[in-house]
Design a protein around this motif. Structure first.
Motif, PDB file in Angstrom:
ATOM      1  N   GLY A  88       0.822  -1.246  -0.194  1.00  0.00           N
ATOM      2  CA  GLY A  88       0.056   0.038   0.161  1.00  0.00           C
ATOM      3  C   GLY A  88       0.711   1.287  -0.005  1.00  0.00           C
ATOM      4  N   SER A  89       0.141   2.456  -0.038  1.00  0.00           N
ATOM      5  CA  SER A  89       1.001   3.749   0.098  1.00  0.00           C
ATOM      6  C   SER A  89       0.965   4.104   1.512  1.00  0.00           C
ATOM      7  N   SER A  90       1.936   4.892   1.683  1.00  0.00           N
ATOM      8  CA  SER A  90       2.229   5.301   3.064  1.00  0.00           C
ATOM      9  C   SER A  90       1.109   6.168   3.712  1.00  0.00           C
ATOM     10  N   ALA A 131      17.278   1.026  -4.288  1.00  0.00           N
ATOM     11  CA  ALA A 131      17.423   1.786  -3.123  1.00  0.00           C
ATOM     12  C   ALA A 131      16.038   2.335  -3.284  1.00  0.00           C
ATOM     13  N   TYR A 132      14.949   1.805  -3.686  1.00  0.00           N
ATOM     14  CA  TYR A 132      13.488   2.088  -3.361  1.00  0.00           C
ATOM     15  C   TYR A 132      13.388   1.500  -1.930  1.00  0.00           C
ATOM     16  N   GLY A 133      12.516   2.178  -1.245  1.00  0.00           N
ATOM     17  CA  GLY A 133      12.181   1.428   0.245  1.00  0.00           C
ATOM     18  C   GLY A 133      11.321   0.224   0.277  1.00  0.00           C
ATOM     19  N   THR A 138       5.408  -0.330  -2.347  1.00  0.00           N
ATOM     20  CA  THR A 138       5.402  -0.962  -3.410  1.00  0.00           C
ATOM     21  C   THR A 138       6.756  -1.128  -4.136  1.00  0.00           C
ATOM     22  N   GLY A 139       7.526   0.053  -3.967  1.00  0.00           N
ATOM     23  CA  GLY A 139       8.847   0.145  -4.878  1.00  0.00           C
ATOM     24  C   GLY A 139      10.005  -0.693  -4.743  1.00  0.00           C
ATOM     25  N   GLY A 140      10.400  -1.117  -3.314  1.00  0.00           N
ATOM     26  CA  GLY A 140      11.568  -1.752  -3.034  1.00  0.00           C
ATOM     27  C   GLY A 140      11.115  -3.306  -3.652  1.00  0.00           C
ATOM     28  N   PHE A 206      14.066   5.597 -12.276  1.00  0.00           N
ATOM     29  CA  PHE A 206      13.429   6.707 -11.256  1.00  0.00           C
ATOM     30  C   PHE A 206      12.047   6.907 -11.569  1.00  0.00           C
ATOM     31  N   GLY A 207      11.440   6.691 -10.477  1.00  0.00           N
ATOM     32  CA  GLY A 207      10.107   6.993 -10.316  1.00  0.00           C
ATOM     33  C   GLY A 207       9.250   7.166  -8.728  1.00  0.00           C
ATOM     34  N   ALA A 208       7.913   7.134  -8.466  1.00  0.00           N
ATOM     35  CA  ALA A 208       7.392   7.273  -7.445  1.00  0.00           C
ATOM     36  C   ALA A 208       6.958   8.604  -7.121  1.00  0.00           C
ATOM     37  N   GLU A 209       7.443   9.601  -7.930  1.00  0.00           N
ATOM     38  CA  GLU A 209       7.145  11.076  -7.544  1.00  0.00           C
ATOM     39  C   GLU A 209       7.295  11.819  -8.971  1.00  0.00           C
ATOM     40  N   PRO A 210       6.720  12.956  -9.106  1.00  0.00           N
ATOM     41  CA  PRO A 210       6.857  13.664 -10.353  1.00  0.00           C
ATOM     42  C   PRO A 210       8.303  14.255 -10.492  1.00  0.00           C
ATOM     43  N   TRP A 211       8.766  14.074 -11.749  1.00  0.00           N
ATOM     44  CA  TRP A 211       9.948  14.929 -11.666  1.00  0.00           C
ATOM     45  C   TRP A 211      10.080  15.223 -13.484  1.00  0.00           C
ATOM     46  N   SER A 212      10.923  16.591 -13.674  1.00  0.00           N
ATOM     47  CA  SER A 212      10.835  17.057 -14.862  1.00  0.00           C
ATOM     48  C   SER A 212      11.792  16.697 -15.927  1.00  0.00           C
ATOM     49  N   LEU A 228      15.833   7.156 -16.508  1.00  0.00           N
ATOM     50  CA  LEU A 228      14.683   6.882 -16.992  1.00  0.00           C
ATOM     51  C   LEU A 228      13.288   6.743 -16.147  1.00  0.00           C
ATOM     52  N   ASP A 229      12.309   7.046 -16.751  1.00  0.00           N
ATOM     53  CA  ASP A 229      10.979   7.275 -15.909  1.00  0.00           C
ATOM     54  C   ASP A 229      10.280   6.090 -15.544  1.00  0.00           C
ATOM     55  N   ILE A 230       9.911   5.502 -14.264  1.00  0.00           N
ATOM     56  CA  ILE A 230       8.985   4.454 -14.436  1.00  0.00           C
ATOM     57  C   ILE A 230       7.824   4.948 -13.602  1.00  0.00           C
ATOM     58  N   TYR A 231       6.493   4.377 -13.973  1.00  0.00           N
ATOM     59  CA  TYR A 231       5.342   4.992 -13.204  1.00  0.00           C
ATOM     60  C   TYR A 231       4.591   3.743 -12.827  1.00  0.00           C
ATOM     61  N   GLY A 232       3.961   4.041 -11.643  1.00  0.00           N
ATOM     62  CA  GLY A 232       2.950   3.011 -11.232  1.00  0.00           C
ATOM     63  C   GLY A 232       2.181   3.677  -9.823  1.00  0.00           C
ATOM     64  N   LEU A 233       1.384   2.733  -9.486  1.00  0.00           N
ATOM     65  CA  LEU A 233       0.744   3.299  -8.072  1.00  0.00           C
ATOM     66  C   LEU A 233       0.058   1.626  -7.452  1.00  0.00           C
ATOM     67  N   SER A 234       0.155   1.758  -6.276  1.00  0.00           N
ATOM     68  CA  SER A 234      -0.287   0.713  -5.600  1.00  0.00           C
ATOM     69  C   SER A 234      -1.335   0.027  -6.155  1.00  0.00           C
ATOM     70  N   GLU A 235      -2.537   0.916  -6.224  1.00  0.00           N
ATOM     71  CA  GLU A 235      -3.735   0.370  -6.453  1.00  0.00           C
ATOM     72  C   GLU A 235      -3.924  -0.260  -7.730  1.00  0.00           C
ATOM     73  N   GLY A 321       1.486  16.568 -12.957  1.00  0.00           N
ATOM     74  CA  GLY A 321       0.946  16.953 -11.644  1.00  0.00           C
ATOM     75  C   GLY A 321      -0.116  15.877 -11.154  1.00  0.00           C
ATOM     76  N   ARG A 322      -0.724  16.128  -9.998  1.00  0.00           N
ATOM     77  CA  ARG A 322      -1.855  15.330  -9.742  1.00  0.00           C
ATOM     78  C   ARG A 322      -2.985  16.450  -9.631  1.00  0.00           C
ATOM     79  N   ALA A 323      -4.179  15.833 -10.039  1.00  0.00           N
ATOM     80  CA  ALA A 323      -5.328  16.784  -9.766  1.00  0.00           C
ATOM     81  C   ALA A 323      -5.546  17.454  -8.407  1.00  0.00           C
TER      82      ALA A 323
HETATM   83  O1  DLL Z   1       4.806   5.090  -6.117  1.00  0.00           O
HETATM   84  C1  DLL Z   1       4.719   2.911  -7.017  1.00  0.00           C
HETATM   85  C2  DLL Z   1       5.931   3.203  -7.549  1.00  0.00           C
HETATM   86  C3  DLL Z   1       7.299   2.771  -6.953  1.00  0.00           C
HETATM   87  C4  DLL Z   1       6.354   3.798  -8.773  1.00  0.00           C
HETATM   88  C5  DLL Z   1       8.339   2.929  -7.607  1.00  0.00           C
HETATM   89  C6  DLL Z   1       7.407   4.009  -9.327  1.00  0.00           C
HETATM   90  C7  DLL Z   1       8.522   3.375  -8.483  1.00  0.00           C
HETATM   91  P1  DLL Z   1       2.284   4.821  -4.335  1.00  0.00           P
HETATM   92  O2  DLL Z   1       3.115   4.867  -3.429  1.00  0.00           O
HETATM   93  O3  DLL Z   1       1.139   4.186  -4.546  1.00  0.00           O
HETATM   94  O4  DLL Z   1       2.871   3.827  -5.724  1.00  0.00           O
HETATM   95  O5  DLL Z   1       2.244   6.215  -5.276  1.00  0.00           O
HETATM   96  C8  DLL Z   1       1.405   6.298  -6.421  1.00  0.00           C
HETATM   97  O6  DLL Z   1       2.889   8.130  -7.078  1.00  0.00           O
HETATM   98  O7  DLL Z   1      -0.440   7.927  -8.354  1.00  0.00           O
HETATM   99  C9  DLL Z   1       1.565   9.354  -8.665  1.00  0.00           C
HETATM  100  O8  DLL Z   1       1.000  10.186  -8.159  1.00  0.00           O
HETATM  101  C10 DLL Z   1       3.112   9.003  -8.140  1.00  0.00           C
HETATM  102  N1  DLL Z   1       3.946   8.422  -9.162  1.00  0.00           N
HETATM  103  C11 DLL Z   1       4.446   7.156  -9.220  1.00  0.00           C
HETATM  104  N2  DLL Z   1       5.411   7.175 -10.142  1.00  0.00           N
HETATM  105  C12 DLL Z   1       5.343   8.417 -10.683  1.00  0.00           C
HETATM  106  C13 DLL Z   1       6.244   8.950 -11.903  1.00  0.00           C
HETATM  107  C14 DLL Z   1       4.183   4.179  -6.136  1.00  0.00           C
HETATM  108  N3  DLL Z   1       7.150   8.178 -12.393  1.00  0.00           N
HETATM  109  C15 DLL Z   1       1.662   7.727  -6.964  1.00  0.00           C
HETATM  110  N4  DLL Z   1       5.927  10.331 -11.984  1.00  0.00           N
HETATM  111  C16 DLL Z   1       1.268   7.836  -8.167  1.00  0.00           C
HETATM  112  C17 DLL Z   1       5.145  11.078 -11.203  1.00  0.00           C
HETATM  113  C18 DLL Z   1       4.700   9.180 -10.043  1.00  0.00           C
HETATM  114  N5  DLL Z   1       4.410  10.634 -10.288  1.00  0.00           N
END
Ligand code: DLL
Length: 435
Positions: A88-90, A131-133, A138-140, A206-212, A228-235, A321-323
């Motif tokens: 889950g998310s923190s 070095a994700y937690g 879910t990162g590590g 690199f991901g888990a947060e927005p970056w430009s 490189l960017d990687i995106y995802g969310l726990s849900e 960004g996020r809404a």
């Molecule tokens: O952050 C999953 C993750 C882990 C992604 C490691 C990439 C690398 P949550 O903690 O549930 O899951 O947070 C999800 O983080 O809805 C976005 O708002 C933001 N987010 C995740 N990746 C990116 C990204 C992980 N590459 C929430 N760029 C998401 C911008 C990101 N925002």
């Protein structure tokens, strides 16, 4: 490894696969008879076979609120004893959001993270410094399982203890670094200070947060990597929903398992390709917590068509960004990532910054705390640039290098609020000097 059968399908093949999987999902949701099944029935859907992909925009949404209402296990589509793991998310914004995985879900997640690492050029024999937690986040564990599935070697560092991380990179000579972008920057700077050799690195995921894009340039300046960017969310599953390849031209969405749409966050209407909108995902192959049209709150745009790497998956832009991250400062809507872009493109300041919303008075004002390069007269110039480029009136505070808080563990905190009393960053309450 790049799997052309899944990642380079023709548009028609993929559409047929998605349609069949979507039908299967709808049947499972109807059978589970939870909130999603009930909403489908209310929308007049009685069986999956009645639905095509073109109907997707008319099907009901799922939101984070639904997960909270059903906390912790109310939305499971399988019996509790089939759950192999919970993540889950923190919950820095409030309640934690918990998600559950069956064994098959964990395998799918590992395969998606393996794909993401392969996008960065990793393969069997690669060494991944992760070095994700590790933990509920879910990162590590996600990246860890992906590296194992790929046949790579994973070094499970988790976050923090920067000196030890640098030592391990210098000693073990990994080719792949995985962490948040803010921490990548921190590692690069700390390695330079220590004179450590990180030359084995080739790519960073690199991901888990927005970056430009400007942050990408800053990271590539301090680390010998393609960032490189990687995106995802726990849900949806965690990391591995979408990832950038070495072409660095958008993140490939793993559409065979995550059907993506973009919608106008206010009206819910579909956005055209290329137009920024809220990302919405449907997870037709997940078992424990399958989601129909999950609204992420994340803003990005989509493009279709083949990439130079051979993949035909739709690509998403960086998340802008996020809404719910949008700040409204004196009537102007602004996303933290827009401020980041202006700051870093100016060349006047380093990449560490924080936005302080000063709410001690009724009319909130924004203080941009940053660290100018030596000798740069940055404050007035940056305030001018922010006004000209994004219409933002902000006070720019030039702080000494090291004054903006660094994040060692977890996600970067870009926005803080100053409600009363001591400022969130020491020194902000001193009168402005002419820098
Ligand atoms: O952050 C999953 C993750 C882990 C992604 C490691 C990439 C690398 P949550 O903690 O549930 O899951 O947070 C999800 O983080 O809805 C976005 O708002 C933001 N987010 C995740 N990746 C990116 C990204 C992980 N590459 C929430 N760029 C998401 C911008 C990101 N925002």
């Amino acid at each position: 490894m790049f799997d052309p059968k899944a990642e380079a399908m023709s548009t028609d093949e993929r559409a047929a696969l998605q349609r069949n999987r979507l039908r299967g999902l709808i049947d499972r949701l109807l059978a589970a008879d939870g909130v999603q099944g009930r909403r489908l029935r209310e929308a007049g859907i009685e069986r999956g076979a009645d639905v095509t992909l073109a109907d997707l925009p008319r099907l009901p949404h799922t939101t984070k609120q639904d997960l909270w209402d059903a906390y912790p296990f109310g939305m499971l589509a399988v019996p509790r004893d089939q759950i192999a793991a919970v993540h889950g998310s923190s919950g820095t914004r409030g309640r934690p959001t918990l998600v559950a995985y069956t064994r098959a879900d964990l395998e799918l997640w590992a395969a998606m993270c393996a794909r993401s690492l392969a996008c960065a050029g990793a393969g069997p024999g690669s060494l991944v410094h992760n070095a994700y937690g590790y933990g509920l986040f879910t990162g590590g564990i996600g990246i860890h399982q992906g590296a194992v599935a790929l046949g790579a070697t994973v070094v499970p560092m988790s976050g923090g203890m920067t000196e030890r991380q640098i030592r391990m990179i210098a000693d073990l000579r990994p080719d792949i670094l995985t962490c948040t972008p803010a921490y990548a920057l921190r590692l690069g700077e700390a390695a330079a200070e220590a004179g450590a050799d990180l030359s084995s690195l080739r790519a960073g995921v690199f991901g888990a947060e927005p970056w430009s894009e400007e942050m990408r340039t800053a990271i590539e300046a301090v680390l010998p990597v393609k960032a490189l960017d990687i995106y995802g969310l726990s849900e949806v599953i965690g990391p591995g929903v979408a990832a950038e390849c070495l072409e660095q031209n958008g993140l490939h969405v793993n559409e065979d398992h995550f059907i993506v749409e973009t919608i106008d966050p206010r009206t819910g209407e579909p956005c055209a390709d290329g137009q920024p909108g809220e990302l919405v995902f449907t997870t037709p192959t997940k078992q424990a917590l399958p989601l129909l049209r999950y609204r992420t709150g994340d803003i990005a745009s989509l493009t279709r068509g083949p990439c130079g790497c051979g993949r035909t998956l739709a690509r998403m832009s960086k998340v802008t960004g996020r809404a719910d991250d949008m700040l409204v400062i004196r009537g102007v809507n602004v996303y933290p990532s827009e401020v980041e872009r202006v700051l870093l493109a100016s060349g006047l300041v380093g990449p560490h910054y924080q936005l302080v919303v000063d709410r001690r008075r009724p009319a909130a004002r924004l203080i941009v705390a940053c660290e100018p390069h030596a000798g740069a007269a940055a404050s007035a110039e940056l305030a001018k640039l922010l006004r000209a480029e994004i219409g933002l009136t902000a006070e720019v505070r030039a702080l000494p290098v090291g004054a903006v808080p660094r994040v060692e563990i977890g996600k970067a905190v870009r926005v803080v609020t100053w409600e009363s009393g001591e400022p969130p960053i020491p020194g902000l309450d001193r009168p402005l000097t002419a820098t």
